[in-house]
Design a protein around this motif. Structure first.
Motif, PDB file in Angstrom:
ATOM      1  N   LEU A  74       0.894  -1.284  -0.118  1.00 59.33           N
ATOM      2  CA  LEU A  74      -0.088  -0.134   0.012  1.00 59.33           C
ATOM      3  C   LEU A  74       0.790   1.256  -0.080  1.00 59.33           C
ATOM      4  O   LEU A  74       0.260   2.313  -0.245  1.00 59.33           O
ATOM      5  N   LEU A  75       2.025   1.154   0.342  1.00 57.17           N
ATOM      6  CA  LEU A  75       2.888   2.193   0.217  1.00 57.17           C
ATOM      7  C   LEU A  75       3.136   2.904  -1.220  1.00 57.17           C
ATOM      8  O   LEU A  75       3.510   3.902  -1.514  1.00 57.17           O
ATOM      9  N   ILE A  76       2.815   1.949  -2.127  1.00 56.90           N
ATOM     10  CA  ILE A  76       3.121   2.266  -3.658  1.00 56.90           C
ATOM     11  C   ILE A  76       2.029   3.014  -3.956  1.00 56.90           C
ATOM     12  O   ILE A  76       2.508   4.254  -4.503  1.00 56.90           O
ATOM     13  N   PRO A  77       0.735   2.760  -3.791  1.00 59.05           N
ATOM     14  CA  PRO A  77      -0.208   4.042  -4.050  1.00 59.05           C
ATOM     15  C   PRO A  77      -0.223   5.159  -3.373  1.00 59.05           C
ATOM     16  O   PRO A  77      -0.382   6.297  -3.610  1.00 59.05           O
ATOM     17  N   ALA A  78       0.341   5.112  -1.959  1.00 58.79           N
ATOM     18  CA  ALA A  78       0.662   6.173  -1.264  1.00 58.79           C
ATOM     19  C   ALA A  78       1.708   6.942  -1.846  1.00 58.79           C
ATOM     20  O   ALA A  78       1.610   8.340  -2.053  1.00 58.79           O
ATOM     21  N   ALA A  79       2.849   6.585  -2.281  1.00 63.63           N
ATOM     22  CA  ALA A  79       3.788   7.177  -2.850  1.00 63.63           C
ATOM     23  C   ALA A  79       3.269   7.887  -4.321  1.00 63.63           C
ATOM     24  O   ALA A  79       3.776   8.903  -4.618  1.00 63.63           O
ATOM     25  N   GLY A  80       2.517   7.086  -5.032  1.00 62.20           N
ATOM     26  CA  GLY A  80       2.059   7.796  -6.315  1.00 62.20           C
ATOM     27  C   GLY A  80       1.192   9.202  -5.885  1.00 62.20           C
ATOM     28  O   GLY A  80       1.246   9.983  -6.533  1.00 62.20           O
ATOM     29  N   LEU A  81       0.413   9.020  -4.960  1.00 62.82           N
ATOM     30  CA  LEU A  81      -0.478  10.106  -4.437  1.00 62.82           C
ATOM     31  C   LEU A  81       0.413  11.193  -4.060  1.00 62.82           C
ATOM     32  O   LEU A  81       0.193  12.380  -4.510  1.00 62.82           O
ATOM     33  N   LEU A  82       1.486  11.202  -3.117  1.00 66.39           N
ATOM     34  CA  LEU A  82       2.607  12.382  -2.563  1.00 66.39           C
ATOM     35  C   LEU A  82       3.259  12.827  -4.006  1.00 66.39           C
ATOM     36  O   LEU A  82       3.347  13.887  -4.312  1.00 66.39           O
ATOM     37  N   LEU A  83       3.491  11.724  -5.202  1.00 68.55           N
ATOM     38  CA  LEU A  83       4.422  12.361  -6.286  1.00 68.55           C
ATOM     39  C   LEU A  83       3.496  13.052  -7.065  1.00 68.55           C
ATOM     40  O   LEU A  83       3.723  14.100  -7.785  1.00 68.55           O
ATOM     41  N   CYS A  84       1.960  12.554  -7.250  1.00 66.60           N
ATOM     42  CA  CYS A  84       1.088  13.796  -7.815  1.00 66.60           C
ATOM     43  C   CYS A  84       0.861  14.945  -7.185  1.00 66.60           C
ATOM     44  O   CYS A  84       0.554  16.107  -7.822  1.00 66.60           O
ATOM     45  N   LEU A  85       0.893  15.016  -5.684  1.00 64.62           N
ATOM     46  CA  LEU A  85       0.785  16.259  -5.026  1.00 64.62           C
ATOM     47  C   LEU A  85       2.032  17.133  -5.517  1.00 64.62           C
ATOM     48  O   LEU A  85       1.871  18.420  -5.287  1.00 64.62           O
ATOM     49  N   MET A  86       3.220  16.547  -5.815  1.00 69.09           N
ATOM     50  CA  MET A  86       4.488  17.322  -6.193  1.00 69.09           C
ATOM     51  C   MET A  86       4.382  17.549  -7.658  1.00 69.09           C
ATOM     52  O   MET A  86       5.586  17.972  -8.059  1.00 69.09           O
ATOM     53  N   THR A  87       3.311  17.154  -8.412  1.00 66.51           N
ATOM     54  CA  THR A  87       3.199  17.161  -9.816  1.00 66.51           C
ATOM     55  C   THR A  87       4.515  16.422 -10.468  1.00 66.51           C
ATOM     56  O   THR A  87       5.119  16.911 -11.371  1.00 66.51           O
ATOM     57  N   ASN A  88       4.752  15.428 -10.158  1.00 68.13           N
ATOM     58  CA  ASN A  88       5.621  14.511 -10.708  1.00 68.13           C
ATOM     59  C   ASN A  88       4.863  13.634 -11.562  1.00 68.13           C
ATOM     60  O   ASN A  88       4.031  12.823 -10.884  1.00 68.13           O
TER      61      ASN A  88
END
Length: 219
Positions: A179-193
């Motif tokens: 579940l760290l993977i979707p969590a990291a994806g969300l954080l990257l999106c918030l960083m516009t990555n």
């Protein structure tokens, strides 16, 4: 090092470490004595995952072609004011050169056969293509208007595998860890990555694609 860079590296580490654990668990399933790197090579055993073989071959040939014909990059990559279809063609070129070509082909060769056996051949292609196109489109919209590469599509495969394992995996601790993977994806999106967009698109597709293993991984 500013906070943006720290979070970026933290997300990358979370995806790579957790993704590696996930691939190791899937590829050594039923064969606990085989080292993970060798088990990963066995993903190419018979019956050969033919769709993955074609996909990896195509990307390798395209990488070679762009080194012979560098104009391919400018013709296919995304750039400010570029045509809409570049959201698809930008997956076909690696704008950062040889290192990106080698890294992405190697990553695809590691992830695609596992995804094909876990999800099925055409669901694997769907996850790769849709995740990549979505991430390229988001990039063109302003996140990263110049460049190309299929790493975001590979992230989509990792995201789909993570959700599949979270729903149907055999190891409870790993089911929570992925579940760290979707969590990291969300954080990257918030960083516009844009890699975050690929991860989340793959995770979203994984909800629909997730099912018990379509093909035994170590038969």
């Amino acid at each position: 090092m500013n906070s943006h860079t720290v979070f970026l590296y933290a997300c990358a580490a979370a995806v790579m470490v957790t993704g590696t654990r996930l691939l190791a668990a899937l590829t050594t399933q039923g064969d606990k004595d085989l080292p993970p790197p060798l088990a990963l090579l066995r993903m190419w055993r018979r019956p050969v995952p033919m769709v993955s073989a074609v996909l990896v071959s195509v990307m390798a040939v395209l990488g070679l072609a762009q080194t012979v014909f560098p104009s391919m990059i400018g013709a296919l990559e995304r750039h400010p004011g570029g045509e809409w279809w570049r959201a698809g063609t930008a997956l076909a070129v690696q704008s950062s050169g040889w290192f990106q070509i080698l890294f992405n082909v190697a990553a695809l060769a590691a992830v695609a056969p596992v995804a094909e056996r876990r999800l099925g051949p055409w669901p694997m292609v769907l996850a790769f293509t849709v995740s990549g196109v979505v991430a390229q489109a988001v990039s063109m919209a302003g996140w990263s208007r110049h460049g190309g590469g299929d790493s975001m599509a590979i992230c989509g495969l990792v995201g789909a595998l993570a959700v599949s394992y979270a729903r149907h995996g055999s190891l409870p601790a790993l089911r929570r860890l992925v579940l760290l993977i979707p969590a990291a994806g969300l954080l990257l999106c918030l960083m516009t990555n844009n890699h975050g967009a690929g991860l989340l698109a793959g995770c979203a597709l994984g909800v629909g694609l997730a099912a018990p293993v379509r093909q035994p991984l170590t038969a």
